[in-house]
Design a protein around this motif. Structure first.
Motif, PDB file in Angstrom:
ATOM      1  N   ARG A   1      68.232  16.055  19.150  1.00 56.84           N
ATOM      2  CA  ARG A   1      67.386  17.387  20.254  1.00 56.84           C
ATOM      3  C   ARG A   1      66.812  17.126  21.326  1.00 56.84           C
ATOM      4  O   ARG A   1      67.511  18.163  22.675  1.00 56.84           O
ATOM      5  N   ILE A   2      66.267  16.303  21.220  1.00 52.02           N
ATOM      6  CA  ILE A   2      65.551  16.022  22.925  1.00 52.02           C
ATOM      7  C   ILE A   2      66.642  15.521  24.001  1.00 52.02           C
ATOM      8  O   ILE A   2      66.517  15.790  25.143  1.00 52.02           O
ATOM      9  N   ALA A   3      67.608  14.256  23.408  1.00 49.58           N
ATOM     10  CA  ALA A   3      69.093  14.107  24.425  1.00 49.58           C
ATOM     11  C   ALA A   3      69.557  15.366  24.935  1.00 49.58           C
ATOM     12  O   ALA A   3      70.111  15.119  25.961  1.00 49.58           O
ATOM     13  N   GLU A   4      70.229  16.180  23.984  1.00 48.69           N
ATOM     14  CA  GLU A   4      70.415  16.817  24.527  1.00 48.69           C
ATOM     15  C   GLU A   4      70.279  17.902  25.675  1.00 48.69           C
ATOM     16  O   GLU A   4      70.999  18.460  26.520  1.00 48.69           O
ATOM     17  N   THR A   5      68.485  18.499  24.992  1.00 45.84           N
ATOM     18  CA  THR A   5      67.956  19.196  25.749  1.00 45.84           C
ATOM     19  C   THR A   5      67.823  18.700  27.385  1.00 45.84           C
ATOM     20  O   THR A   5      68.343  19.035  28.060  1.00 45.84           O
ATOM     21  N   LEU A   6      67.657  17.226  27.292  1.00 46.49           N
ATOM     22  CA  LEU A   6      67.141  16.520  29.001  1.00 46.49           C
ATOM     23  C   LEU A   6      68.589  15.841  29.698  1.00 46.49           C
ATOM     24  O   LEU A   6      68.362  16.002  30.538  1.00 46.49           O
ATOM     25  N   LEU A   7      69.487  16.069  28.534  1.00 46.62           N
ATOM     26  CA  LEU A   7      71.212  15.353  29.368  1.00 46.62           C
ATOM     27  C   LEU A   7      71.172  17.026  30.337  1.00 46.62           C
ATOM     28  O   LEU A   7      71.308  16.812  31.461  1.00 46.62           O
ATOM     29  N   ALA A   8      71.113  18.137  29.172  1.00 43.36           N
ATOM     30  CA  ALA A   8      71.446  19.741  30.140  1.00 43.36           C
ATOM     31  C   ALA A   8      69.999  20.113  31.273  1.00 43.36           C
ATOM     32  O   ALA A   8      70.910  20.877  32.316  1.00 43.36           O
ATOM     33  N   TRP A   9      69.041  19.576  30.495  1.00 47.01           N
ATOM     34  CA  TRP A   9      68.314  19.777  32.366  1.00 47.01           C
ATOM     35  C   TRP A   9      68.846  18.846  33.533  1.00 47.01           C
ATOM     36  O   TRP A   9      68.292  19.791  34.184  1.00 47.01           O
ATOM     37  N   LEU A  10      68.801  18.015  33.193  1.00 43.50           N
ATOM     38  CA  LEU A  10      69.432  17.286  34.529  1.00 43.50           C
ATOM     39  C   LEU A  10      70.308  17.504  35.147  1.00 43.50           C
ATOM     40  O   LEU A  10      70.184  17.936  36.556  1.00 43.50           O
ATOM     41  N   GLN A  11      70.835  17.684  34.188  1.00 41.76           N
ATOM     42  CA  GLN A  11      72.439  18.806  34.949  1.00 41.76           C
ATOM     43  C   GLN A  11      72.684  19.873  35.072  1.00 41.76           C
ATOM     44  O   GLN A  11      73.466  20.626  36.020  1.00 41.76           O
ATOM     45  N   CYS A  12      71.613  20.944  34.824  1.00 38.67           N
ATOM     46  CA  CYS A  12      71.308  22.269  35.272  1.00 38.67           C
ATOM     47  C   CYS A  12      70.697  22.263  36.626  1.00 38.67           C
ATOM     48  O   CYS A  12      70.395  23.493  36.946  1.00 38.67           O
ATOM     49  N   GLY A  13      70.046  21.219  36.872  1.00 34.01           N
ATOM     50  CA  GLY A  13      69.565  21.369  38.202  1.00 34.01           C
ATOM     51  C   GLY A  13      67.430  21.539  37.640  1.00 34.01           C
ATOM     52  O   GLY A  13      67.094  22.236  38.610  1.00 34.01           O
ATOM     53  N   TYR A  14      67.143  21.246  36.517  1.00 33.36           N
ATOM     54  CA  TYR A  14      66.251  21.108  36.290  1.00 33.36           C
ATOM     55  C   TYR A  14      65.263  23.202  35.799  1.00 33.36           C
ATOM     56  O   TYR A  14      64.445  23.367  35.726  1.00 33.36           O
ATOM     57  N   ASN A  15      66.493  23.774  35.785  1.00 34.64           N
ATOM     58  CA  ASN A  15      66.310  25.131  35.316  1.00 34.64           C
ATOM     59  C   ASN A  15      66.349  25.462  33.931  1.00 34.64           C
ATOM     60  O   ASN A  15      67.561  24.922  32.899  1.00 34.64           O
ATOM     61  N   ALA A  16      65.551  25.156  33.583  1.00 29.54           N
ATOM     62  CA  ALA A  16      64.829  25.931  31.403  1.00 29.54           C
ATOM     63  C   ALA A  16      66.177  26.935  31.419  1.00 29.54           C
ATOM     64  O   ALA A  16      66.436  27.381  30.062  1.00 29.54           O
ATOM     65  N   ASN A  17      65.914  28.015  31.964  1.00 28.92           N
ATOM     66  CA  ASN A  17      66.797  29.430  31.782  1.00 28.92           C
ATOM     67  C   ASN A  17      68.086  29.022  31.459  1.00 28.92           C
ATOM     68  O   ASN A  17      68.883  28.970  30.228  1.00 28.92           O
ATOM     69  N   GLU A  18      68.585  28.416  32.658  1.00 27.23           N
ATOM     70  CA  GLU A  18      70.117  27.779  32.324  1.00 27.23           C
ATOM     71  C   GLU A  18      70.447  26.748  31.090  1.00 27.23           C
ATOM     72  O   GLU A  18      71.617  26.993  30.435  1.00 27.23           O
ATOM     73  N   VAL A  19      69.632  26.048  30.744  1.00 30.04           N
ATOM     74  CA  VAL A  19      69.495  25.272  29.808  1.00 30.04           C
ATOM     75  C   VAL A  19      70.049  25.534  28.889  1.00 30.04           C
ATOM     76  O   VAL A  19      70.956  25.424  27.623  1.00 30.04           O
ATOM     77  N   ALA A  20      68.660  26.717  28.515  1.00 27.25           N
ATOM     78  CA  ALA A  20      68.755  27.783  27.262  1.00 27.25           C
ATOM     79  C   ALA A  20      70.264  28.422  26.947  1.00 27.25           C
ATOM     80  O   ALA A  20      70.736  28.423  26.006  1.00 27.25           O
ATOM     81  N   ALA A  21      70.548  29.048  27.845  1.00 32.65           N
ATOM     82  CA  ALA A  21      71.770  29.434  27.916  1.00 32.65           C
ATOM     83  C   ALA A  21      73.166  28.790  27.579  1.00 32.65           C
ATOM     84  O   ALA A  21      73.882  29.183  26.931  1.00 32.65           O
TER      85      ALA A  21
END
Length: 369
Positions: A300-320
């Motif tokens: 879970r942490i690895a998946e969320t962290l990768l999405a955060w790096l790829q989404c420009g550190y935007n938590a809302n985009e990561v959530a979507a």
């Protein structure tokens, strides 16, 4: 007969070509002579006649004329012969039975020489097609030479097979989806192909041109297809090498293979898997803070962290992207910050961390398959 052939078959009307007019006359005279011999002495000269018309069939194929023209000329000769026979039968006092026998002999004779001509025509076509295919494969080999072959040699052979050297090309690597399934695809004539080698491949001209992107989709459904990047002709070997690397990753399940794989869309994946030993070291070093977590929590942490790096550190985009609540994302990111600390603030460290996380995600996908 010659007059009606020239009037009825445009391909044989060459009044200004004396050599050709003589050739047509010789063919007709030989056919008449041999027919008379056959009627006078049943079966005599049959072997020689068939060889003559096999040779005529081969000549027609070499001239590039359709077989229909020759067959039309033969039918005209038979029709003229029958017409003359009908006119002369009364003067010669031929019985109806005799007229029928001669008429039947004309039809049998026509079938025999037409079959011989068709056989010669087919033999010549096979030979020409075989020679052309060999030259096309030789051209493919020249284009794939590494280091590149002399452009003059490529140009000469391309002209010999009527293939225009394009501004850009792409190497295409292929593998059958299942044993015995991959049939011979119908490919456009400008696509050079060798499906019989240990590693089947194609050369796709002008891969970025209109309509070229979907060219291979329908004709190669039974094959796993990887299309290398567009390159100048002298860099084709590099394009095919990347296509083969992508094909190998598809076989492992790293890349999806339901549709043709376009290397240009997966360059970062190809880079990551170019040196897997180095990437394993990178993963071990950069992802060490995840080591003490439970497997599910680590994922879970690895998946969320990768999405955060790829989404420009935007938590809302990561959530979507992950289909979770933004608060869940922020909670996981706080955990990641505690684990990685200042390394999430350094651009270089973030870059290497993203590579390590991407490699981990791709390897996990391959393992699940």
């Amino acid at each position: 007969m010659i007059g009606e052939i020239r009037a009825g078959v445009p391909e044989y009307s060459r009044p200004g070509d004396e050599k050709y007019v003589k050739a047509v006359r010789r063919a007709v005279e030989e056919a008449l002579r041999q027919f008379v011999v056959r009627v006078a002495d049943d079966g005599a000269g049959k072997g020689r006649l068939l060889e003559v018309y096999r040779a005529i069939g081969k000549g027609e194929a070499a001239e590039g004329r359709p077989l229909d023209s020759l067959q039309a000329a033969l039918r005209i000769c038979a029709r003229v012969a029958w017409r003359r026979l009908a006119l002369e039968s009364e003067r010669l006092n031929l019985s109806r039975r005799r007229v029928c026998e001669v008429g039947e002999a004309i039809l049998v004779y026509l079938d025999e020489i037409a079959a011989a001509a068709a056989e010669g025509y087919a033999e010549a076509q096979i030979r020409v097609a075989g020679e052309l295919e060999l030259r096309r494969r030789r051209l493919l080999d020249l284009l794939l030479s590494d280091p590149p072959a002399d452009p003059r040699a490529v140009g000469d052979l391309a002209r010999a097979v009527r293939w225009t050297v394009p501004r850009t090309v792409a190497g295409v690597a292929l593998a059958v989806r299942a044993p015995g399934v991959g049939g011979r695809p119908a490919l456009p004539p400008d696509v050079l192909a060798d499906l019989d080698r240990a590693q089947p491949c194609l050369v796709l001209p002008d891969p970025d041109g209109p309509g070229r992107a979907g060219l291979l989709d329908a004709s190669l459904r039974d094959w796993v297809v990887a299309v290398g990047p567009s390159v100048p002709a002298h860099e084709l070997a590099q394009s095919l090498r990347l296509a083969r690397e992508a094909l190998a990753l598809a076989r492992r399940g790293v890349l999806a293979s339901s549709e043709p794989i376009r290397c240009a869309d997966h360059l970062s994946t190809l880079i990551i898997f170019r040196d897997e030993a180095l990437v394993r070291v990178l993963r071990r070093v950069r992802l060490a803070p995840l080591g003490h977590l439970r497997p599910a929590q680590r994922d879970r942490i690895a998946e969320t962290l990768l999405a955060w790096l790829q989404c420009g550190y935007n938590a809302n985009e990561v959530a979507a992207r992950l289909h979770v609540h933004p608060q869940t994302v922020r909670y996981r990111l706080r955990q990641a910050t505690e684990l990685f600390g200042d390394r999430l603030k350094s651009p270089d460290d973030r870059f290497e961390l993203e590579i390590a996380l991407r490699a981990r995600a791709l390897a996990s996908r391959a393992e699940r398959r």
